[in-house]
Design an enzyme around this catalytic site. Structure first.
Site, PDB file in Angstrom:
ATOM      1  N   ALA A 118       0.861  -1.473   0.081  1.00 27.02           N
ATOM      2  CA  ALA A 118      -0.040   0.021   0.090  1.00 27.02           C
ATOM      3  C   ALA A 118       0.910   1.297  -0.064  1.00 27.02           C
ATOM      4  O   ALA A 118       0.285   2.448   0.092  1.00 27.02           O
ATOM      5  CB  ALA A 118      -0.834   0.166   1.215  1.00 27.02           C
ATOM      6  N   HIS A 214      -0.960   6.801   3.717  1.00 31.44           N
ATOM      7  CA  HIS A 214       0.454   6.516   4.241  1.00 31.44           C
ATOM      8  C   HIS A 214       1.394   7.660   3.880  1.00 31.44           C
ATOM      9  O   HIS A 214       1.657   7.939   2.761  1.00 31.44           O
ATOM     10  CB  HIS A 214       0.919   5.164   4.116  1.00 31.44           C
TER      11      HIS A 214
HETATM   12  N1  LIG Z   1       1.858  -5.706   2.311  1.00 33.31           N
HETATM   13  C1  LIG Z   1       0.551  -4.984   2.535  1.00 33.31           C
HETATM   14  O1  LIG Z   1       0.899  -3.806   2.136  1.00 33.31           O
HETATM   15  C2  LIG Z   1      -0.755  -5.218   2.704  1.00 33.31           C
HETATM   16  C3  LIG Z   1      -1.693  -4.506   2.256  1.00 33.31           C
HETATM   17  C4  LIG Z   1      -2.831  -5.028   2.669  1.00 33.31           C
HETATM   18  C5  LIG Z   1      -3.230  -6.180   3.184  1.00 33.31           C
HETATM   19  N2  LIG Z   1      -1.981  -7.044   3.576  1.00 33.31           N
HETATM   20  C6  LIG Z   1      -2.338  -8.315   4.345  1.00 33.31           C
HETATM   21  O2  LIG Z   1      -2.687  -9.286   3.388  1.00 33.31           O
HETATM   22  C7  LIG Z   1      -3.596 -10.249   3.968  1.00 33.31           C
HETATM   23  C8  LIG Z   1      -4.424 -10.336   3.397  1.00 33.31           C
HETATM   24  O3  LIG Z   1      -5.370  -9.432   3.099  1.00 33.31           O
HETATM   25  P1  LIG Z   1      -6.903  -9.431   2.787  1.00 33.31           P
HETATM   26  O4  LIG Z   1      -7.519  -8.347   2.586  1.00 33.31           O
HETATM   27  O5  LIG Z   1      -7.181 -10.513   1.677  1.00 33.31           O
HETATM   28  O6  LIG Z   1      -7.606 -10.266   4.294  1.00 33.31           O
HETATM   29  P2  LIG Z   1      -9.049 -10.991   4.349  1.00 33.31           P
HETATM   30  O7  LIG Z   1      -9.255 -10.718   5.629  1.00 33.31           O
HETATM   31  O8  LIG Z   1      -9.893 -10.547   3.123  1.00 33.31           O
HETATM   32  O9  LIG Z   1      -8.539 -12.422   4.056  1.00 33.31           O
HETATM   33  C9  LIG Z   1      -7.701 -13.290   4.807  1.00 33.31           C
HETATM   34  C10 LIG Z   1      -7.927 -14.739   4.651  1.00 33.31           C
HETATM   35  O10 LIG Z   1      -6.939 -15.558   5.219  1.00 33.31           O
HETATM   36  C11 LIG Z   1      -7.710 -16.529   6.232  1.00 33.31           C
HETATM   37  N3  LIG Z   1      -6.702 -16.910   7.248  1.00 33.31           N
HETATM   38  C12 LIG Z   1      -6.228 -16.127   8.315  1.00 33.31           C
HETATM   39  N4  LIG Z   1      -5.538 -16.920   8.984  1.00 33.31           N
HETATM   40  C13 LIG Z   1      -5.261 -17.736   8.363  1.00 33.31           C
HETATM   41  C14 LIG Z   1      -4.259 -18.897   8.451  1.00 33.31           C
HETATM   42  N5  LIG Z   1      -3.498 -18.924   9.728  1.00 33.31           N
HETATM   43  N6  LIG Z   1      -4.222 -19.900   7.659  1.00 33.31           N
HETATM   44  C15 LIG Z   1      -5.034 -19.973   6.785  1.00 33.31           C
HETATM   45  N7  LIG Z   1      -5.896 -18.953   6.184  1.00 33.31           N
HETATM   46  C16 LIG Z   1      -5.901 -18.068   7.141  1.00 33.31           C
HETATM   47  C17 LIG Z   1      -8.924 -15.976   6.655  1.00 33.31           C
HETATM   48  O11 LIG Z   1      -9.857 -16.704   6.882  1.00 33.31           O
HETATM   49  C18 LIG Z   1      -9.298 -15.150   5.326  1.00 33.31           C
HETATM   50  O12 LIG Z   1     -10.414 -15.855   4.558  1.00 33.31           O
HETATM   51  C19 LIG Z   1      -3.544  -9.868   5.527  1.00 33.31           C
HETATM   52  O13 LIG Z   1      -2.745 -10.104   6.462  1.00 33.31           O
HETATM   53  C20 LIG Z   1      -3.365  -8.270   5.290  1.00 33.31           C
HETATM   54  O14 LIG Z   1      -3.065  -7.547   6.448  1.00 33.31           O
HETATM   55  C21 LIG Z   1      -0.860  -6.578   3.303  1.00 33.31           C
END
Ligand SMILES: NC(=O)c1ccc[n+]([C@@H]2O[C@H](COP(=O)([O-])OP(=O)(O)OC[C@H]3O[C@@H](n4cnc5c(N)ncnc54)[C@H](O)[C@@H]3O)[C@@H](O)[C@H]2O)c1
Length: 262
Positions: A118, A214
């Site tokens: 992001a 950000h």
């Molecule tokens: N790097 C970045 O800048 C950035 C930006 C946005 C989101 N993210 C991260 O990416 C990830 C995914 O984002 P999203 O919007 O798809 O989230 P989301 O909540 O829509 O989806 C996450 C999915 O992962 C599953 N999950 C959670 N823990 C798990 C585990 N231990 N094993 C298997 N499945 C698991 C949940 O059931 C859910 O379906 C999040 O951790 C979020 O914080 C990172």
């Protein structure tokens, strides 16, 4: 390239759809702690990946995509099947890479890919590693992107009645990870790119904000780098749409023979 995805929420679903329409990749496995999400996703894909346990998915995939949680990252890093020469791991929940640095440091063979997510400016920040004197990250989010964070609950901060924007957290990276584990990937990626230990993090709740914003300021012998990224949230209010686009761009770049930026 055989691909397995851990985490089938917003990002995992959208990446699955991208891969499903792209002949360079074959989606073979999906994993989620909520199995119903995998079932629904499989029904909507042409390539028919299988529901797999994490270890099996890592074993069978050449590219493993983590789009789940910091806990999932730690589980993947601990898998005996990961550290193989031909494997690639794309990590979205980058906070999971810094909770226990030993886990990441022991990986020697697997190529670990971190999308810029992001934020903007990581290319310049990577160039000035070792020359940084101060690094500040200020994140401003609408209320719904911050609710239920441990720092909010612990300090009984009432976000619902907030009329104007308010600084709700100021501290270092370690404190930010504990207080906002689901919002901390930007700070974690920034730390991994800058290798700067003394990053200062400020989090602002803004009831009128439409963007997840950000702002990064890096000062050092080279001058000053300042970037601001105003992100529209995705279907998941905590996740910026740009984060998905940056992951898709990594997949697209795997085939490119021209690499732009460092
Ligand atoms: N790097 C970045 O800048 C950035 C930006 C946005 C989101 N993210 C991260 O990416 C990830 C995914 O984002 P999203 O919007 O798809 O989230 P989301 O909540 O829509 O989806 C996450 C999915 O992962 C599953 N999950 C959670 N823990 C798990 C585990 N231990 N094993 C298997 N499945 C698991 C949940 O059931 C859910 O379906 C999040 O951790 C979020 O914080 C990172």
């Amino acid at each position: 390239m055989k691909v397995g995805i851990v985490g089938c929420g917003f990002i995992g679903t959208e990446l699955s759809k991208f891969i499903d329409e792209n002949n360079d990749f074959k989606l073979i496995g999906l994993n989620d702690i909520d199995k119903s999400k995998v079932d629904i996703l499989i029904k909507n894909l042409n390539q028919k990946p299988k529901l797999m346990e994490t270890d099996e998915l890592i074993h069978k995939s050449e590219l493993i995509i983590e789009s789940a949680s910091t806990e999932a990252v730690e589980k993947i890093l601990k898998s005996k099947n990961l550290d193989k020469k031909h494997k690639k791991l794309l990590v979205m929940s980058t906070g999971g890479l810094i909770k226990d640095p030993n886990l990441l440091n022991k990986i020697k063979n697997c190529l670990i890919l971190l999308p810029s997510g992001a934020i903007s400016g990581l290319d310049a920040i990577k160039s000035v590693v070792g020359k940084i004197k101060s690094l500040r990250l200020t994140t401003t989010k609408p209320i719904r992107g911050l609710e239920s964070a441990p720092h909010i609950t612990k300090n009984r901060i009432n976000l619902k009645n907030l009329k104007n924007k308010k600084v709700i957290f100021e501290g270092n990276l370690k404190e930010a990870i504990i207080g906002f584990p689901k919002n901390i990937n930007v700070a974690a990626t920034l730390y991994l790119a800058s290798k700067f230990d003394d990053m200062q993090v400020k989090i602002i709740a803004d009831p009128t904000a439409i963007y997840n914003t950000h702002e990064i300021e890096v000062i050092g012998d080279f001058g000053k780098i300042k970037t601001t990224t105003n992100n529209l949230p995705s279907e998941n209010p905590r996740t910026s749409y740009l984060a998905l686009l940056s992951a898709i761009n990594i997949l697209k770049n795997m085939k490119n023979n021209i690499k732009i930026g460092n």
